[in-house]
Design a protein around this motif. Structure first.
Motif, short mmCIF file in Angstrom:
data_model
loop_
_atom_site.label_atom_id
_atom_site.label_comp_id
_atom_site.label_asym_id
_atom_site.label_seq_id
_atom_site.Cartn_x
_atom_site.Cartn_y
_atom_site.Cartn_z
N ALA A 132 -8.45 8.11 -12.81
CA ALA A 132 -7.26 7.39 -12.04
C ALA A 132 -6.41 9.18 -12.97
O ALA A 132 -5.09 9.66 -11.85
N SER A 159 -6.29 12.27 -10.84
CA SER A 159 -5.04 11.67 -8.97
C SER A 159 -3.71 11.81 -9.68
O SER A 159 -3.07 12.12 -8.36
N ASN A 160 -3.65 11.19 -10.89
CA ASN A 160 -2.50 10.70 -10.87
C ASN A 160 -1.73 11.37 -12.56
O ASN A 160 -2.15 10.17 -13.21
N HIS A 172 0.81 11.33 -14.37
CA HIS A 172 2.05 11.06 -14.36
C HIS A 172 1.72 9.94 -15.08
O HIS A 172 2.66 8.99 -15.79
N LEU A 173 0.49 8.38 -15.07
CA LEU A 173 0.27 7.74 -15.66
C LEU A 173 0.50 8.01 -17.29
O LEU A 173 0.86 7.20 -17.37
N ASP A 214 3.80 7.74 -17.91
CA ASP A 214 4.54 6.59 -17.35
C ASP A 214 3.85 5.19 -18.86
O ASP A 214 4.51 5.13 -19.34
#
Length: 761
Positions: A374, A377-378, A380-381, A384
């Motif tokens: 993931a 696709s993201n 920023h994970l 974060d």
């Protein structure tokens, strides 16, 4: 660079002259060559390439110039006294060069020449003559048989190593100090491949005068160093290495040592290589640990963790958090941590709740944390979750594994976020990223990067375990204690010199010191000597007849209900009495005493054994049979062995090595490492054992071994078994063997102690 002499006048004279070798204003070279690929030509090339600013004068009677350096026909013809001489001439020419330097007042000479103490008796004699010449003028000898030494902070590269051509020098916070020439440059080369600068690369060769240990003590005074790497084939003067370690701890320098010769074959090879004295491997382990020096298993481990050491992290524990975008990488990180004795931190419920709110449901939020694909696709994970993890106090360090990343991933942000994690927590972090393009982003943030999770975890675990070792040592040893311990090693040097002289005298009288000079006491005399030293020994008597045995059976009240006696042959000629049937147990009646006594006498007559008597003792019950052994090591002094005891001590060994000085806490910490360690506290309803009484016995044994004024000069001591009771029941020696070494008046000079006084400032 700030190498400074000590503040002790006695030590300053020799140490200050040695320190001058690192920063000479003038260098003279014997055997200089126009060919830069010759031993005598390579240093001249390096001086110019590395920017050495001092004067360099080759000695040559016929040529006026060598490699553009103006020569002098002799050292006597020079108008000033050089600070350092390099000798690259063979045999007698090398000795004559040293003689010329000594007359000229040169204080340091690097003797690159081979064919001395590392070879045969004739070479040892040549080396001894050279040392005598140097010692008479106070000149220090580095070598012979050395590749040389280099200080890359000022271009003083007095070495002929090809490595400095292959890997361009760059000053840095790492020192390499080695007895071997090759091993002084292999770590250098590996570090330079990783872009790590090295300040010193030093080979001491034969350790004829300046040893690798004393050189380490000199180098440790450089306050700009962060890591010192040592390659040892022997530890000829542990007092200097103890001094080096104490200075390094005060300076915040990590010391990592590769001590070769772990096996008998390796020890033999080391002896033939440098003439190093092979030290028993477990004793070396105990000594290095006691000084806070990490022992590497191989060359890879010697350099593998330097990158994490250099960041200045001081971890407080050994709990790890692993983060990856691969479940397999998470599993490998967890396995590696477990194998290296690290635990995976248990994250707080609040942390887990916060992570669950950020990561997709199919991600793994328990440590190790699997972000999964993931992340692609993201992007920023990653940024974060790191602040959430940073707030959890359970973590002592972090591993981030990125086995696959690159295009589509925001690697620049991930690297910046990782750097922020380190800044916010002050905790160590290692990156595992096999792709060069990915690794480059993290290296740009000054983060340590490794190819695999295993390498990253190994590096972090070494730092954490090493820091834990230092924390425990510093908690026990204040700077004042460190100085006192260093001085104790110096005093031990004097004792070892005395004993070495005694042994040399005895060796002249006997070809076999162990059988002819050492004297084994019988058990009764051993127990008497132990009792006089404060060791708790069993109630016993030595009898010469059956009537005396029956009389003492009554006197010792061994016929009382619940009591029993032991009868043993008493003779210095036999140490393993049980195997011959010379030990009789569970004797509760006069008739049993009579039969046992007669059988012991009969066995002795059949085997031709002369008895000094028969030992009658109370039979002691124990919760556990333990043991204490002790001997005098020719290098480290008194060595104590403590562990599980009894009949199977050789078949199933379980012991730890202790080196003085030690206190009760350090002894207890070592005993906890035994395989029987958990039993000491009591298991399955059994009471805890009287560890305090065992510790007291160990300290009495150490005091007896170190007592220079004792009536007997104990060489080796064996207490097995010691009957250890439950807490409060004590620890009793029921058997003991002692070997005594003769005392010989010291007619020699204390050469070892005159290598240099210790001072920790």
């Amino acid at each position: 660079m700030s190498l400074k002499p000590t503040h002790d006048a006695e030590a300053d004279y020799r140490r200050a002259s040695l320190l001058k070798a690192f920063n000479p204003q003038s260098i003279v070279i014997f055997g200089a060559s126009e060919n830069p690929n010759k031993i005598g030509g390579r240093p001249l090339k390096f001086f110019r390439q590395c920017g050495f600013a001092g004067s360099v004068i080759p000695i040559h009677a016929e040529r006026s110039e060598i490699q553009a350096y103006r020569t002098a026909p002799s050292i006597e013809a020079m108008d000033h006294r050089p600070d350092l001489a390099i000798v690259a001439l063979p045999g007698e020419l090398a000795i004559e060069s040293v003689r010329s330097c000594a007359k000229a007042g040169v204080k340091n000479a690097i003797v690159m020449s081979s064919g001395f103490g590392e070879t045969d008796d004739e070479g040892k004699q040549r080396q001894a003559r050279m040392l005598a010449i140097a010692a008479a003028s106070g000149m220090r000898i580095i070598g012979p048989n050395t590749q040389g030494m280099a200080n890359f902070s000022n271009g003083m590269v007095a070495s002929f190593s090809t490595m400095f051509i292959e890997a361009a020098p760059e000053d840095g916070p790492v020192a390499v100090v080695s007895q071997s020439g090759a091993m002084s440059v292999v770590p250098y080369g590996l570090l330079r491949q990783r872009g790590i600068g090295v300040r010193y690369s030093i080979a001491t060769g034969n350790d004829a005068d300046v040893t690798v240990c004393e050189m380490a003590a000199a180098v440790a005074r450089d306050s700009e160093l962060k890591v010192m790497l040592l390659y040892l084939e022997g530890i000829p003067d542990p007092w200097h290495l103890a001094e080096a370690a104490a200075i390094a701890r005060a300076q915040g320098i990590y010391m990592i040592a590769l001590k070769a010769g772990r096996t008998p074959e390796g020890q033999q090879a080391a002896s033939s290589h440098t003439g190093a004295l092979a030290n028993e491997d477990r004793v070396v382990d105990a000594f290095l640990e006691a000084q806070g020096i990490w022992r590497a298993n191989d060359m890879v481990e010697l350099v593998a963790a330097v990158e994490v050491y250099l960041r200045g992290w001081r971890p407080k524990g050994k709990k790890l958090v692993a983060i990856s975008n691969s479940g397999a990488a998470c599993v490998q990180a967890a396995d590696a941590a477990s194998q290296r004795g690290m635990g995976m931190a248990r994250l707080a419920p609040g942390t887990l709740e916060a992570l669950a709110g950020i990561l997709p449901k199919f991600a793994t939020i328990t440590n190790p944390i699997d972000i999964t694909a993931a992340l692609l696709s993201n992007p920023h994970l990653f940024g974060d979750i790191l602040p959430v993890i940073a707030r959890d106090p359970a973590a002592d360090g972090f591993v981030i594994g990125l086995p696959v990343a690159g295009e589509g991933y925001d690697i620049a942000s991930m690297a910046a976020d990782s750097a922020q994690l380190c800044k916010a927590t002050g905790k160590p972090l290692a990156i595992a990223a096999p792709q060069a393009s990915v690794a480059a982003y993290f290296r740009a943030q000054d983060l340590p990067v490794f190819d695999t999770e295993l390498q990253a975890v190994n590096a972090l675990s070494q730092l954490m375990a090493h820091q834990s070792m230092l924390n425990q040592l510093n908690a026990r040893v204040s700077p004042l204690d460190a100085k006192q311990q260093a001085m104790r090693w110096q005093q031990q040097a004097k004792r070892q010199s005395q004993r070495a002289h005694e042994q040399s005298v005895q060796s002249a009288q006997s070809a076999d010191l162990s059988s002819s000079a050492l004297r084994c006491l019988n058990e009764a005399d051993s127990l008497a000597l132990l009792g006089a030293a404060g060791i708790n020994v069993v109630d016993h008597a030595v009898v010469q007849s059956l009537d005396q045995a029956l009389e003492w059976f009554e006197k010792l009240q061994l016929q009382a209900p619940g009591s029993s006696a032991v009868l043993k042959a008493c003779s210095a000629a036999v140490q393993h009495k049980s195997e011959l049937g010379l030990v009789k147990l569970h004797l509760r009646t006069p008739q049993a005493i009579r039969e046992a006594y007669q059988e012991i006498v009969l066995i002795a007559e059949r085997t031709g054994l002369t008895l000094d008597g028969v030992l009658l003792a109370k039979q002691i019950k124990a919760r556990r049979e333990v043991m204490i052994g002790a001997r005098r090591d020719p290098v480290f002094g008194t060595v104590i062995l403590a562990g599980d005891g009894g009949l199977y001590v050789e078949a199933m060994p379980d012991s730890v090595v202790l080196l003085a000085p030690f206190d009760e806490a350090s002894i207890r910490a070592k005993l906890e490492r035994l395989n029987i360690g958990p039993l000491l506290h009591g298991v399955r309803g059994e009471p805890a054992l009287d560890v305090g009484a065992w510790v007291k016995q160990i300290r009495h044994v150490a005091a007896a071994m170190d007592d220079a004024n004792a009536a007997e000069n104990i060489s080796t001591l064996d207490l097995n078994p010691l009957m250890l009771g439950a807490e409060g029941e004590g620890c009793v020696a029921v058997d003991g063997l002692i070997w005594i070494a003769p005392r010989v008046q010291n007619r020699g000079v204390d050469d070892l102690a005159q290598r240099g006084s210790l001072n920790v400032s």
